[in-house]
Motif scaffolding. Structure first.
Motif, PDB file in Angstrom:
ATOM      1  N   TYR A 190      -4.877  -5.361 -21.325  1.00  0.00           N
ATOM      2  CA  TYR A 190      -4.279  -4.835 -20.261  1.00  0.00           C
ATOM      3  C   TYR A 190      -3.563  -5.668 -19.556  1.00  0.00           C
ATOM      4  CZ  TYR A 190      -7.967  -1.179 -21.454  1.00  0.00           C
ATOM      5  OH  TYR A 190      -8.938  -0.322 -22.158  1.00  0.00           O
ATOM      6  N   LEU A 191      -3.627  -6.910 -19.488  1.00  0.00           N
ATOM      7  CA  LEU A 191      -3.000  -7.909 -18.659  1.00  0.00           C
ATOM      8  C   LEU A 191      -1.524  -7.830 -18.767  1.00  0.00           C
ATOM      9  CD1 LEU A 191      -5.575 -11.012 -19.010  1.00  0.00           C
ATOM     10  CD2 LEU A 191      -4.957  -9.841 -16.901  1.00  0.00           C
ATOM     11  N   THR A 192      -0.757  -7.867 -18.065  1.00  0.00           N
ATOM     12  CA  THR A 192       0.779  -8.017 -18.133  1.00  0.00           C
ATOM     13  C   THR A 192       1.434  -9.353 -18.244  1.00  0.00           C
ATOM     14  OG1 THR A 192       1.295  -8.406 -15.721  1.00  0.00           O
ATOM     15  CG2 THR A 192       1.149  -6.066 -16.355  1.00  0.00           C
ATOM     16  N   ALA A 193       2.262  -9.679 -18.814  1.00  0.00           N
ATOM     17  CA  ALA A 193       2.740 -11.082 -19.052  1.00  0.00           C
ATOM     18  C   ALA A 193       2.835 -11.996 -17.788  1.00  0.00           C
ATOM     19  CB  ALA A 193       4.114 -11.081 -19.648  1.00  0.00           C
ATOM     20  N   GLU A 194       2.979 -11.216 -16.504  1.00  0.00           N
ATOM     21  CA  GLU A 194       2.647 -12.118 -15.512  1.00  0.00           C
ATOM     22  C   GLU A 194       1.434 -12.381 -14.853  1.00  0.00           C
ATOM     23  OE1 GLU A 194       3.915 -11.439 -10.651  1.00  0.00           O
ATOM     24  OE2 GLU A 194       4.527  -9.830 -12.085  1.00  0.00           O
ATOM     25  N   GLN A 195       0.611 -11.461 -15.257  1.00  0.00           N
ATOM     26  CA  GLN A 195      -1.020 -11.524 -14.965  1.00  0.00           C
ATOM     27  C   GLN A 195      -1.725 -12.727 -15.895  1.00  0.00           C
ATOM     28  OE1 GLN A 195      -2.023  -7.401 -14.908  1.00  0.00           O
ATOM     29  NE2 GLN A 195      -1.028  -7.082 -12.898  1.00  0.00           N
ATOM     30  N   ARG A 196      -1.468 -12.665 -17.264  1.00  0.00           N
ATOM     31  CA  ARG A 196      -1.924 -13.176 -18.122  1.00  0.00           C
ATOM     32  C   ARG A 196      -2.279 -14.582 -17.816  1.00  0.00           C
ATOM     33  NH1 ARG A 196      -4.485 -16.324 -20.290  1.00  0.00           N
ATOM     34  NH2 ARG A 196      -4.757 -16.577 -22.419  1.00  0.00           N
ATOM     35  N   PRO A 197      -1.231 -15.468 -17.291  1.00  0.00           N
ATOM     36  CA  PRO A 197      -1.761 -17.197 -16.928  1.00  0.00           C
ATOM     37  C   PRO A 197      -2.655 -17.106 -15.655  1.00  0.00           C
ATOM     38  CG  PRO A 197       0.764 -16.544 -16.942  1.00  0.00           C
ATOM     39  CD  PRO A 197       0.183 -15.066 -17.280  1.00  0.00           C
ATOM     40  N   GLN A 198      -2.551 -15.906 -14.843  1.00  0.00           N
ATOM     41  CA  GLN A 198      -3.441 -16.003 -13.913  1.00  0.00           C
ATOM     42  C   GLN A 198      -4.691 -15.881 -14.048  1.00  0.00           C
ATOM     43  OE1 GLN A 198      -1.900 -14.078 -10.167  1.00  0.00           O
ATOM     44  NE2 GLN A 198       0.198 -13.836 -11.135  1.00  0.00           N
ATOM     45  N   ALA A 199      -5.108 -15.035 -15.187  1.00  0.00           N
ATOM     46  CA  ALA A 199      -6.441 -14.614 -15.534  1.00  0.00           C
ATOM     47  C   ALA A 199      -7.279 -15.920 -15.977  1.00  0.00           C
ATOM     48  CB  ALA A 199      -6.405 -13.636 -16.739  1.00  0.00           C
ATOM     49  N   VAL A 200      -6.538 -17.099 -16.225  1.00  0.00           N
ATOM     50  CA  VAL A 200      -7.550 -18.244 -16.311  1.00  0.00           C
ATOM     51  C   VAL A 200      -8.191 -18.562 -15.120  1.00  0.00           C
ATOM     52  CG1 VAL A 200      -5.750 -19.955 -16.030  1.00  0.00           C
ATOM     53  CG2 VAL A 200      -7.075 -20.539 -17.793  1.00  0.00           C
ATOM     54  N   CYS A 201      -7.961 -18.016 -14.083  1.00  0.00           N
ATOM     55  CA  CYS A 201      -8.360 -18.785 -12.596  1.00  0.00           C
ATOM     56  C   CYS A 201      -9.772 -18.580 -12.620  1.00  0.00           C
ATOM     57  CB  CYS A 201      -7.921 -17.783 -11.419  1.00  0.00           C
ATOM     58  SG  CYS A 201      -8.562 -16.119 -11.259  1.00  0.00           S
ATOM     59  N   LEU A 202     -10.672 -17.685 -13.578  1.00  0.00           N
ATOM     60  CA  LEU A 202     -11.911 -17.543 -13.743  1.00  0.00           C
ATOM     61  C   LEU A 202     -12.661 -18.863 -14.261  1.00  0.00           C
ATOM     62  CD1 LEU A 202     -10.865 -14.269 -14.311  1.00  0.00           C
ATOM     63  CD2 LEU A 202     -13.599 -14.071 -14.402  1.00  0.00           C
ATOM     64  N   ARG A 203     -12.185 -19.138 -15.297  1.00  0.00           N
ATOM     65  CA  ARG A 203     -12.555 -20.399 -16.069  1.00  0.00           C
ATOM     66  C   ARG A 203     -12.276 -21.467 -15.168  1.00  0.00           C
ATOM     67  NH1 ARG A 203     -16.781 -22.035 -18.753  1.00  0.00           N
ATOM     68  NH2 ARG A 203     -16.561 -24.046 -17.248  1.00  0.00           N
ATOM     69  N   ARG A 204     -11.172 -21.418 -14.580  1.00  0.00           N
ATOM     70  CA  ARG A 204     -10.634 -22.559 -13.618  1.00  0.00           C
ATOM     71  C   ARG A 204     -12.023 -22.846 -12.671  1.00  0.00           C
ATOM     72  NH1 ARG A 204      -4.873 -23.138 -14.333  1.00  0.00           N
ATOM     73  NH2 ARG A 204      -4.832 -24.062 -16.466  1.00  0.00           N
ATOM     74  N   ALA A 205     -11.939 -21.497 -11.853  1.00  0.00           N
ATOM     75  CA  ALA A 205     -13.051 -21.642 -10.831  1.00  0.00           C
ATOM     76  C   ALA A 205     -14.412 -22.199 -11.382  1.00  0.00           C
ATOM     77  CB  ALA A 205     -13.222 -20.444 -10.215  1.00  0.00           C
ATOM     78  N   LYS A 271      -5.034  -4.728 -13.684  1.00  0.00           N
ATOM     79  CA  LYS A 271      -5.869  -3.397 -13.879  1.00  0.00           C
ATOM     80  C   LYS A 271      -7.378  -3.717 -14.612  1.00  0.00           C
ATOM     81  CE  LYS A 271      -5.558   0.159 -17.356  1.00  0.00           C
ATOM     82  NZ  LYS A 271      -4.739   0.434 -18.719  1.00  0.00           N
ATOM     83  N   PRO A 272      -7.208  -4.818 -15.403  1.00  0.00           N
ATOM     84  CA  PRO A 272      -8.667  -5.113 -16.031  1.00  0.00           C
ATOM     85  C   PRO A 272      -9.524  -6.013 -14.854  1.00  0.00           C
ATOM     86  CG  PRO A 272      -7.083  -6.689 -16.881  1.00  0.00           C
ATOM     87  CD  PRO A 272      -6.158  -5.830 -16.156  1.00  0.00           C
ATOM     88  N   ARG A 273     -10.776  -5.538 -15.000  1.00  0.00           N
ATOM     89  CA  ARG A 273     -11.869  -6.433 -14.300  1.00  0.00           C
ATOM     90  C   ARG A 273     -12.523  -7.288 -15.175  1.00  0.00           C
ATOM     91  NH1 ARG A 273     -17.124  -5.709 -14.106  1.00  0.00           N
ATOM     92  NH2 ARG A 273     -18.247  -6.174 -12.078  1.00  0.00           N
ATOM     93  N   LEU A 274     -12.423  -8.635 -14.994  1.00  0.00           N
ATOM     94  CA  LEU A 274     -12.656  -9.503 -15.997  1.00  0.00           C
ATOM     95  C   LEU A 274     -13.943 -10.562 -15.351  1.00  0.00           C
ATOM     96  CD1 LEU A 274      -9.198 -11.541 -16.705  1.00  0.00           C
ATOM     97  CD2 LEU A 274     -10.100  -9.470 -17.790  1.00  0.00           C
ATOM     98  N   ILE A 275     -14.802 -10.733 -16.430  1.00  0.00           N
ATOM     99  CA  ILE A 275     -16.218 -11.356 -15.963  1.00  0.00           C
ATOM    100  C   ILE A 275     -16.186 -12.888 -16.730  1.00  0.00           C
ATOM    101  CG2 ILE A 275     -17.329  -9.414 -15.311  1.00  0.00           C
ATOM    102  CD1 ILE A 275     -18.697  -9.459 -17.939  1.00  0.00           C
ATOM    103  N   ASP A 276     -16.839 -13.527 -16.328  1.00  0.00           N
ATOM    104  CA  ASP A 276     -17.248 -15.013 -16.809  1.00  0.00           C
ATOM    105  C   ASP A 276     -18.404 -15.513 -15.987  1.00  0.00           C
ATOM    106  OD1 ASP A 276     -16.885 -16.962 -18.500  1.00  0.00           O
ATOM    107  OD2 ASP A 276     -14.782 -17.208 -18.055  1.00  0.00           O
TER     108      ASP A 276
END
Ligand code: AMP
Length: 282
Positions: A190-205, A271-276
């Protein structure tokens, strides 16, 4: 590979395997399989003679405003992946097979499921416990494999198995990630091309919390502040929760981390709610 869609037929197959002395390994899934699921299949194969994968999008674990109807259903591709992995049985029931008309019995875990995703998604873990209990009664596994990615779910299932005396060994598998660290998930699409790189923020945190912890930081508030600051750098990310809790009780920590602590994140990225999650062990 055999595909079975009724509970009765699955139970009969499981009983026949047990009568032959076969050890049954089980991987419950909601389908749309990816490498994370397949890593669990491989673990099950190592620990059992016969592997059963269930594919069932469980309606009772979705809230009224969640994505049950839109959840990706990709049975043909899932079936091919199971075949490639050497799965022996795919249990693929329709909803009425798991929830017959008027079904009125459910399973509730009353402690671990009160916090984190349980607080954010009321009823979610009742749905999970109920369907997993039913699946255990249908598949009759000796061993069942769950992903550490859903860390709270794993802890709740272990508690259910202990408290309800299910004769099932629970094995966990590490989180499988994309090359940048994003945990694999059906919802990543569900991540857009713009959001996809930002989704790595969970693992980075989580990396940052691990780094500070290794350097001696033990104050949960300081670590949570670091998690929030890192996620805050991604403009599309919106924190649902970022918490550090006791790994055994999942309750907030009273003071400095002196026992294993569970670090849990739930973050909307578009849109997606991601967990880690990760565990900090003093
Ligand atoms: P789901 O289909 O999302 O219900 O997940 C089925 C099982 O796969 C659960 O035990 C999950 O924890 C596990 N799982 C999902 N994603 C991953 C992943 N990236 N790595 C390892 N296990 C996973």
């Amino acid at each position: 590979m055999k595909i079975i869609s009724t509970a009765l037929e699955m139970q009969q197959a499981a009983l026949a395997l047990r009568a032959q002395g076969k050890r049954i390994g089980f991987v419950p899934t909601m389908g749309n399989l990816h490498d994370g699921h397949l890593s669990l299949v491989r673990l099950a194969k190592q620990r059992a003679d016969v592997v059963v994968v269930s594919i069932f999008v469980n309606p009772t674990q979705f809230g009224p405003n969640e994505d049950f109807a839109a959840y990706p259903r990709t049975f043909a591709a899932d079936r091919a992946l199971c075949e490639q992995e050497g799965v022996d049985f795919v249990f693929y029931p329709a909803v009425p097979e798991m929830y017959p008309d008027g079904a009125s019995v459910s399973v509730t875990e009353n402690a671990l499921s009160r916090t984190l995703c349980g607080a954010a998604r009321p009823g979610h873990f009742d749905g999970v416990c109920t369907v997993v209990a039913k699946l255990f009664n249908v598949v009759l596994p000796h061993v069942a494999v769950f992903g550490e990615k859903d860390g709270q779910q794993l802890r709740i299932i272990r508690r259910m198995v202990r408290d309800l005396r299910f004769p099932v060994e629970i094995v966990s598998g590490p989180t499988v990630r994309e090359s940048d660290g994003l945990a694999k998930s059906s919802r990543n699409q569900y991540l857009t091309a713009e959001q996809r790189p930002q989704a790595v923020c969970l693992r980075r945190a989580l990396d940052e919390a691990e780094r500070l912890f290794a350097a001696g930081e033990r104050d949960p508030q300081t670590l949570v502040a670091a998690l929030r600051a890192l996620i805050g750098k991604s403009p599309s990310a919106k924190i649902d929760y970022a918490e550090i809790v006791d790994d055994e009780t999942l309750q907030p920590l009273a003071g400095p981390i002196a026992r294993p602590a569970f670090v849990a994140l739930a973050v909307w990225v578009g849109k997606p709610r991601l967990i880690d999650n990760t565990v900090l062990r003093p």
